[in-house]
Enzyme design. Sequence first.
Site, PDB file in Angstrom:
ATOM      1  N   ASN A 232      31.081  30.384  37.913  1.00  0.00           N
ATOM      2  CA  ASN A 232      32.154  30.070  36.957  1.00  0.00           C
ATOM      3  C   ASN A 232      31.885  28.628  36.522  1.00  0.00           C
ATOM      4  O   ASN A 232      32.509  27.683  37.003  1.00  0.00           O
ATOM      5  CB  ASN A 232      33.530  30.173  37.617  1.00  0.00           C
ATOM      6  CG  ASN A 232      33.860  31.602  38.010  1.00  0.00           C
ATOM      7  OD1 ASN A 232      33.436  32.549  37.348  1.00  0.00           O
ATOM      8  ND2 ASN A 232      34.605  31.772  39.096  1.00  0.00           N
ATOM      9  N   GLU A 313      35.741  38.530  34.951  1.00  0.00           N
ATOM     10  CA  GLU A 313      36.780  37.687  35.534  1.00  0.00           C
ATOM     11  C   GLU A 313      37.139  36.502  34.637  1.00  0.00           C
ATOM     12  O   GLU A 313      37.210  35.358  35.072  1.00  0.00           O
ATOM     13  CB  GLU A 313      36.359  37.203  36.925  1.00  0.00           C
ATOM     14  CG  GLU A 313      36.166  38.349  37.910  1.00  0.00           C
ATOM     15  CD  GLU A 313      35.902  37.911  39.340  1.00  0.00           C
ATOM     16  OE1 GLU A 313      35.384  36.803  39.535  1.00  0.00           O
ATOM     17  OE2 GLU A 313      36.213  38.691  40.262  1.00  0.00           O
ATOM     18  N   ARG A 346      23.887  38.228  36.136  1.00  0.00           N
ATOM     19  CA  ARG A 346      24.623  38.907  37.204  1.00  0.00           C
ATOM     20  C   ARG A 346      25.159  40.279  36.779  1.00  0.00           C
ATOM     21  O   ARG A 346      25.715  40.436  35.681  1.00  0.00           O
ATOM     22  CB  ARG A 346      25.778  38.034  37.695  1.00  0.00           C
ATOM     23  CG  ARG A 346      25.269  36.785  38.389  1.00  0.00           C
ATOM     24  CD  ARG A 346      26.381  35.930  38.879  1.00  0.00           C
ATOM     25  NE  ARG A 346      26.851  36.239  40.201  1.00  0.00           N
ATOM     26  CZ  ARG A 346      28.130  36.369  40.539  1.00  0.00           C
ATOM     27  NH1 ARG A 346      29.077  36.295  39.630  1.00  0.00           N
ATOM     28  NH2 ARG A 346      28.482  36.590  41.782  1.00  0.00           N
ATOM     29  N   ASP A 392      32.987  43.971  46.138  1.00  0.00           N
ATOM     30  CA  ASP A 392      32.915  42.513  46.241  1.00  0.00           C
ATOM     31  C   ASP A 392      32.807  42.031  47.688  1.00  0.00           C
ATOM     32  O   ASP A 392      33.790  41.545  48.234  1.00  0.00           O
ATOM     33  CB  ASP A 392      34.172  41.905  45.588  1.00  0.00           C
ATOM     34  CG  ASP A 392      34.013  40.425  45.290  1.00  0.00           C
ATOM     35  OD1 ASP A 392      32.897  39.920  45.440  1.00  0.00           O
ATOM     36  OD2 ASP A 392      35.014  39.796  44.910  1.00  0.00           O
ATOM     37  N   GLU A 420      33.605  34.818  52.523  1.00  0.00           N
ATOM     38  CA  GLU A 420      34.846  34.942  51.757  1.00  0.00           C
ATOM     39  C   GLU A 420      35.792  36.025  52.301  1.00  0.00           C
ATOM     40  O   GLU A 420      36.975  35.771  52.504  1.00  0.00           O
ATOM     41  CB  GLU A 420      34.507  35.232  50.287  1.00  0.00           C
ATOM     42  CG  GLU A 420      35.716  35.478  49.424  1.00  0.00           C
ATOM     43  CD  GLU A 420      35.365  35.802  47.981  1.00  0.00           C
ATOM     44  OE1 GLU A 420      34.169  35.745  47.621  1.00  0.00           O
ATOM     45  OE2 GLU A 420      36.293  36.107  47.216  1.00  0.00           O
ATOM     46  N   GLU A 543      34.838  44.115  61.512  1.00  0.00           N
ATOM     47  CA  GLU A 543      35.179  45.305  60.719  1.00  0.00           C
ATOM     48  C   GLU A 543      36.239  46.130  61.455  1.00  0.00           C
ATOM     49  O   GLU A 543      37.171  46.654  60.850  1.00  0.00           O
ATOM     50  CB  GLU A 543      33.924  46.153  60.492  1.00  0.00           C
ATOM     51  CG  GLU A 543      34.162  47.387  59.638  1.00  0.00           C
ATOM     52  CD  GLU A 543      32.974  48.339  59.625  1.00  0.00           C
ATOM     53  OE1 GLU A 543      32.090  48.226  60.512  1.00  0.00           O
ATOM     54  OE2 GLU A 543      32.931  49.205  58.732  1.00  0.00           O
ATOM     55  N   TRP A 574      43.104  44.738  39.413  1.00  0.00           N
ATOM     56  CA  TRP A 574      41.844  44.302  40.027  1.00  0.00           C
ATOM     57  C   TRP A 574      40.973  45.454  40.520  1.00  0.00           C
ATOM     58  O   TRP A 574      39.780  45.271  40.775  1.00  0.00           O
ATOM     59  CB  TRP A 574      42.134  43.337  41.187  1.00  0.00           C
ATOM     60  CG  TRP A 574      42.653  42.028  40.706  1.00  0.00           C
ATOM     61  CD1 TRP A 574      43.954  41.656  40.638  1.00  0.00           C
ATOM     62  CD2 TRP A 574      41.884  40.931  40.189  1.00  0.00           C
ATOM     63  NE1 TRP A 574      44.058  40.391  40.115  1.00  0.00           N
ATOM     64  CE2 TRP A 574      42.796  39.924  39.832  1.00  0.00           C
ATOM     65  CE3 TRP A 574      40.525  40.693  39.996  1.00  0.00           C
ATOM     66  CZ2 TRP A 574      42.393  38.703  39.293  1.00  0.00           C
ATOM     67  CZ3 TRP A 574      40.119  39.493  39.466  1.00  0.00           C
ATOM     68  CH2 TRP A 574      41.039  38.510  39.110  1.00  0.00           C
TER      69      TRP A 574
HETATM   70  C1  GCV Z   1      32.708  32.824  41.603  1.00  0.00           C
HETATM   71  C2  GCV Z   1      34.775  37.216  43.649  1.00  0.00           C
HETATM   72  C3  GCV Z   1      35.242  35.883  44.147  1.00  0.00           C
HETATM   73  C4  GCV Z   1      35.226  34.838  43.051  1.00  0.00           C
HETATM   74  C5  GCV Z   1      33.805  34.754  42.509  1.00  0.00           C
HETATM   75  C6  GCV Z   1      33.409  36.136  42.006  1.00  0.00           C
HETATM   76  C7  GCV Z   1      31.978  36.162  41.527  1.00  0.00           C
HETATM   77  O1  GCV Z   1      35.684  37.727  42.743  1.00  0.00           O
HETATM   78  O2  GCV Z   1      36.504  36.008  44.696  1.00  0.00           O
HETATM   79  O3  GCV Z   1      35.622  33.620  43.595  1.00  0.00           O
HETATM   80  O4  GCV Z   1      33.715  33.809  41.493  1.00  0.00           O
HETATM   81  O5  GCV Z   1      33.522  37.072  43.053  1.00  0.00           O
HETATM   82  O6  GCV Z   1      31.135  36.554  42.317  1.00  0.00           O
HETATM   83  O7  GCV Z   1      31.711  35.810  40.397  1.00  0.00           O
END
Ligand code: GCV
Length: 883
Positions: A232, A313, A346, A392, A420, A543, A574
């Site tokens: 981003n 996003e 991507r 994700d 994450e 897990e 989402w």
């Molecule tokens: C950089 C997920 C993450 C976002 C991330 C996105 C991506 O949605 O929560 O923080 O953004 O993946 O990989 O672009």
Amino acid sequence: MNDCSIRGLIGVASLALLLLLAPPLLHAEDGSEAWLRYAPVNDPSEYKALPAHIIVLGDTPSEHAAGSELQKGLSSMLGRHFDLRVESTSTASSLDSIVIGSSKSNVLSHDLGNDLPLKAEQYRITVHSEHGKNRVVIVGGTPQAELYGAFHLLEEIAAERRLPVDESQSPAAPIRWTDEWDNLNGTIERGYAGPSIFFEAGHVRQNLTRAAQYARLLASVGMNGCNVNNVNADLDLLTTEHLREFAHIADAFRPWGVKLALSVDLTSPQTVGGLSTFDPLDPAVAAWWRTKADEIYALIPDFGGFTVKADSEGRKGPSQYGRNPADAANVLARALAPHHGIVLYRGFIYNNHLDWLDPKADRARAGVDNFVRYNGQFDTNVIIQIKEGPIDFQAREPVSPLFGALTHSNMAIEVETSQEYTGQQRHMVWLPTMWKWVLDTDLRVGNRSTPVKEIVEGRSFPLADGQPRPGGFISVTNVGMDANWLHHPMALANLYGFGKLAWNPDQPIEEIIDSWTRLTWGTDPQVDQTIDTLQLRSWNIYEGYTGPNGMGTLTNILGYHFGPGIESAERNGWGQWFRGEKDGIGMDRTGSGTGYVEQYPPELAARYESLATCPDDLLLFFHHVPYDYKLHSGKTLVQSIYDTHYASANAAAEYVPQWKSRKGKIDDERYQQVLALFNFQAGHAIVWRDAINHWFERISGIPDAQGRIEHDSNRIEAESMQPRGYEAASVSPWETASGGKAMVCRVPDGCSLTTQINQPAGLYDIAVQYFDTWHGVSHYSLSVNGTVVASWTGDDTLPPAQFDLHLDGQDSTRFTTHAVALKPGDTLTVHGIPDLRSELNSAQAIRSEAGALAPDASEHRDYREYAPIDYLEFGPNSAVTPQ
Ligand code: GCV
């Protein structure tokens, strides 16, 4: 030399002898050296044949780095001096020496026979005798490969293995990169280890020591690229001012053979260039990118390329002009091609405003739906960067079917070392176990063997001339300024493991973790065995107490992705739905459901489509089934969920005594850090266990056969204790607090909760489950019959790392005190003193004095935390957190 100095030397020699004979001292370590500690080996005489002269036959920064690394590492590990020279080939042959050179060097070609030259990134290490001289020769296809060879030799010695006699290695694929999601302001998206090592306050840091150290770490496991900024991307990233600063990062990386790359926003021709459009097919836009690429390469001649997140996003993309990903990727690729740069485009494109009422809508479909029609239309220097799974980075997903669909395109796999969705470096989760499972998954494209690893190595769908396509491996890592890079001393094993798998996806993971452990923690066999075992089991355990049977992690996806927040995934755009209804649960992705399963090649599609063959651990990803559905294991789905959560939370609690059993064999600083984190994980695993089990019991209406849920005989709810000042507050989502409620204190002097003990007399562990929000520091104490037996402060910095008064599974944590003597009739009291420092008032004062108030000033200046308590729990006095 006079007598005095001789006596001095004898003194020094005896001291050295004493030190050698003494048991090894455990030095304080902060983890910054990671796996490159170069600790003294137990028996240096094993390596006495290693010559003391290091000769570098080359003058590039990487060759210098290889030489100095060898000198530093060997001296430190073997306790003797190694000298280092950059010399001509003729002198090299007249000494016992370790020689580093390129395959183009004549003397090395002569020494090594006629099977040279090596491939670009290949190295070879030989140990032999030449004209009566001992020679260890490290030869590489490029200076960078010489460096890899040097690191390999050092690693073999650090792990106390035999020297290689003749060993040659080359990497599986050319792209072995890390992506860092750092913003120019110094924050990191999904970074859990402090601020950026590259940026602060809108600029590249003046001091790039950490950046150079990081590149050294990457090179030591064979990684060759680092994309330093968030996908981003900052919109002004490509200004000349910034580019000049980025060149300093590239300088810091260069000796280690790590190429700098940048994420770019496709609107840059507008935002930076001032054009009226960023339409990739507009000639002015193409010209702008060409000029920009030329400017970058003039500053950074070895620049790696661009990473692009578009139409995803909220990022703008080619769809705005009716163009497609190939149009966008190719315009950048053509600008970079003259300089041999690449584009990582991507595959993570999806609509985050999906209609959850539409039974056919499915985010998992997005990758294939958005890309397959452009298969074969991407330029040769475009690589599609595909997340390992279709959603994700969940604790478990099937592999993305896009890997099997882009048969005429270059591909790289993206995994997330930054945890994450897997505990954010507060839980130990060793992800290479999962990555290996992903890489070994055979998609059976065209009914032949096409495992993911061979696809991204470019071997499954080669180029027309039979050569492999360019491809590779990318880790989103997000290291920070924390001394040990990733906050948890165990977390760096993920980056190490990633590097190793990217170099050779066939290396057994047991071997990988054992090397990391020896290099990071030393070679004590008991310590190594404990750490290896814990790490190898950690993914399944995580897990097991989070998202079961392919449902996704079940974290709060609308919050910080850290604690449980089950229904946050449902009924919104989402698309991380699992469709938990009265009748049953799971996404129907079969042919009669969303049809996603058909995106896999036929053999795999058939396997997932049929309930008879779909694996239990992916069941709910593909099927909607009733809660009492019988799994292959023979248990009902819901009972299996209950049992797995209890078993896995117990297994996580076991990390604590396992770790304690190695006390004294591990340096204190890292020992204590890990202990604190294991204690946290044990408590947080219980938060997860209870939230998920309670939720399942409520939605399914099927009680746990063992009657455990909400029947913890050793638990006392805070709201059932006698309050003085404390008042009840509801917690949302309800499942993240025991009984759905907490008690909070808004009284400046503090409040208390009291109960009378009925347990038989004895020694007890007492755990207090409370909530610890980010800024505030509440004070607590625990007393028995008025005597304080423990006190603590709620000052942890849990990953959400931003002010949020909200009480939920993200900030629920526990304090445990051990061996408290209790007898029936004793009075147990918890006192809590809240932190009421709401600096909103002083912030307002600043406004009236200075005019404008910084937009986030009120947020950052607020410390309020009302000493919130969820429950108390007693357990037998043992090393394990009470269950
Ligand atoms: C950089 C997920 C993450 C976002 C991330 C996105 C991506 O949605 O929560 O923080 O953004 O993946 O990989 O672009």
